[in-house]
Scaffold this active site. Structure first.
Site, short mmCIF file in Angstrom:
data_model
loop_
_atom_site.label_atom_id
_atom_site.label_comp_id
_atom_site.label_asym_id
_atom_site.label_seq_id
_atom_site.Cartn_x
_atom_site.Cartn_y
_atom_site.Cartn_z
N HIS A 67 -19.21 26.25 -27.64
CA HIS A 67 -17.86 26.04 -27.11
C HIS A 67 -16.81 26.27 -28.19
O HIS A 67 -16.98 25.83 -29.32
CB HIS A 67 -17.72 24.63 -26.53
CG HIS A 67 -18.33 24.51 -25.19
ND1 HIS A 67 -19.69 24.58 -24.99
CD2 HIS A 67 -17.79 24.37 -23.95
CE1 HIS A 67 -19.95 24.47 -23.70
NE2 HIS A 67 -18.83 24.36 -23.06
N PRO A 68 -15.71 26.94 -27.80
CA PRO A 68 -14.63 27.11 -28.76
C PRO A 68 -13.91 25.79 -28.98
O PRO A 68 -13.84 24.96 -28.06
CB PRO A 68 -13.71 28.12 -28.06
CG PRO A 68 -13.90 27.85 -26.60
CD PRO A 68 -15.35 27.47 -26.46
N SER A 84 -11.90 29.78 -20.61
CA SER A 84 -11.44 28.81 -21.61
C SER A 84 -9.94 28.88 -21.81
O SER A 84 -9.27 27.86 -21.92
CB SER A 84 -12.15 29.07 -22.95
OG SER A 84 -13.41 28.45 -22.94
N GLN A 85 -9.42 30.10 -21.84
CA GLN A 85 -7.98 30.30 -21.98
C GLN A 85 -7.26 29.54 -20.88
O GLN A 85 -6.31 28.78 -21.12
CB GLN A 85 -7.63 31.79 -21.92
CG GLN A 85 -6.14 32.11 -22.05
CD GLN A 85 -5.57 31.76 -23.41
OE1 GLN A 85 -6.18 31.99 -24.44
NE2 GLN A 85 -4.40 31.14 -23.41
N ASN A 86 -7.74 29.70 -19.67
CA ASN A 86 -7.13 29.06 -18.50
C ASN A 86 -7.20 27.54 -18.63
O ASN A 86 -6.22 26.83 -18.42
CB ASN A 86 -7.89 29.56 -17.27
CG ASN A 86 -7.53 28.80 -16.01
OD1 ASN A 86 -8.11 27.74 -15.73
ND2 ASN A 86 -6.57 29.32 -15.27
N GLU A 87 -8.38 27.04 -19.01
CA GLU A 87 -8.56 25.59 -19.13
C GLU A 87 -7.70 25.00 -20.23
O GLU A 87 -7.05 23.97 -20.06
CB GLU A 87 -10.04 25.28 -19.37
CG GLU A 87 -10.91 25.53 -18.16
CD GLU A 87 -12.32 26.02 -18.50
OE1 GLU A 87 -13.09 26.25 -17.57
OE2 GLU A 87 -12.63 26.17 -19.70
N ILE A 121 -14.63 18.54 -24.21
CA ILE A 121 -14.09 17.72 -23.13
C ILE A 121 -13.63 18.68 -22.04
O ILE A 121 -13.30 19.83 -22.32
CB ILE A 121 -12.91 16.87 -23.64
CG1 ILE A 121 -12.50 15.80 -22.61
CG2 ILE A 121 -11.70 17.74 -23.98
CD1 ILE A 121 -11.56 14.74 -23.19
N1 LIG Z 1 -14.19 22.27 -27.05
C1 LIG Z 1 -13.86 22.25 -25.73
O1 LIG Z 1 -13.85 21.20 -25.10
N2 LIG Z 1 -13.54 23.46 -25.15
C2 LIG Z 1 -13.18 23.57 -23.83
N3 LIG Z 1 -13.09 22.63 -22.89
C3 LIG Z 1 -12.67 23.23 -21.72
O2 LIG Z 1 -12.46 22.69 -20.66
N4 LIG Z 1 -12.51 24.56 -21.93
C4 LIG Z 1 -12.80 24.82 -23.24
O3 LIG Z 1 -12.75 25.91 -23.85
#
Ligand SMILES: NC(=O)NC1=NC(=O)NC1=O
Length: 175
Positions: A67-68, A84-87, A121
């Site tokens: 995960h980024p 991920s961008q969207n989230e 998260i």
């Molecule tokens: N480290 C993260 O929690 N990454 C992310 N959570 C998301 O909901 N999208 C993500 O990229």
């Protein structure tokens, strides 16, 4: 038959559609696709969950490490996946001021140093303030607790991504 059913029937389209329901882990989709009729939305989620639960701790850690970071290098470089961008932008992480970004980056680093995997998260169910609070409090947990917390969040992210695919017909770009 819906486009998803038709694509699913061709099999190879499955990864195009479902390959990123767990961030950068198309293996999971590849592993379960023989088991379920992809037409059944809940079946996909259930199989992903069972597959993840069956993994060793290092397997689970691997998912978290894929995960980024929240508001990390990928976000600043614009190299996040579409999902991920969207989230992350929905959680307001694309509009942090320098101080907020500094605090989040510092906490992410502390978390990674302590646990050896990324703080994960479900950003869509959170916002920038809640995320910082959560990160602060989860930092106090012990490793196996955090491994489970992270995986629980991965499942929430997966739930929303599957929902997007089925109900908003979002066919994300290829991995
Ligand atoms: N480290 C993260 O929690 N990454 C992310 N959570 C998301 O909901 N999208 C993500 O990229």
């Amino acid at each position: 038959r819906s486009s998803i059913e038709q694509t699913g029937a061709r099999r190879e389209g499955i990864l195009d559609i479902f390959g990123n329901i767990v961030e950068k882990c198309p293996l999971i989709t590849g592993a379960i696709w023989s088991k379920i009729p992809f037409q059944v939305y809940l079946a996909v989620e259930e199989c992903v969950s069972e597959f993840i639960d069956s993994l060793s701790s290092s397997g689970k850690e691997g998912i978290l490490r894929c995960h980024p970071d929240l508001c990390g290098r990928d976000l600043t470089r614009g190299t996040l996946t579409e999902e991920s961008q969207n989230e992350q932008s929905q959680a307001g992480l694309t509009s942090l001021n320098p101080m907020e970004r500094e605090i989040l980056n510092h906490l992410n680093l502390q978390y990674k140093e302590k646990f050896g995997f990324t703080f994960v998260i479900c950003a869509k169910m959170s916002d920038k303030n809640k995320i910082t609070q959560e990160l602060n409090s989860r930092l106090q947990n012990d490793p196996c607790q955090e491994l489970q917390n992270g995986i629980d969040q991965v499942k929430k992210i997966c739930h929303l991504r599957i929902q997007d695919i089925f109900f908003h017909g979002k066919i994300p770009t290829k991995l």
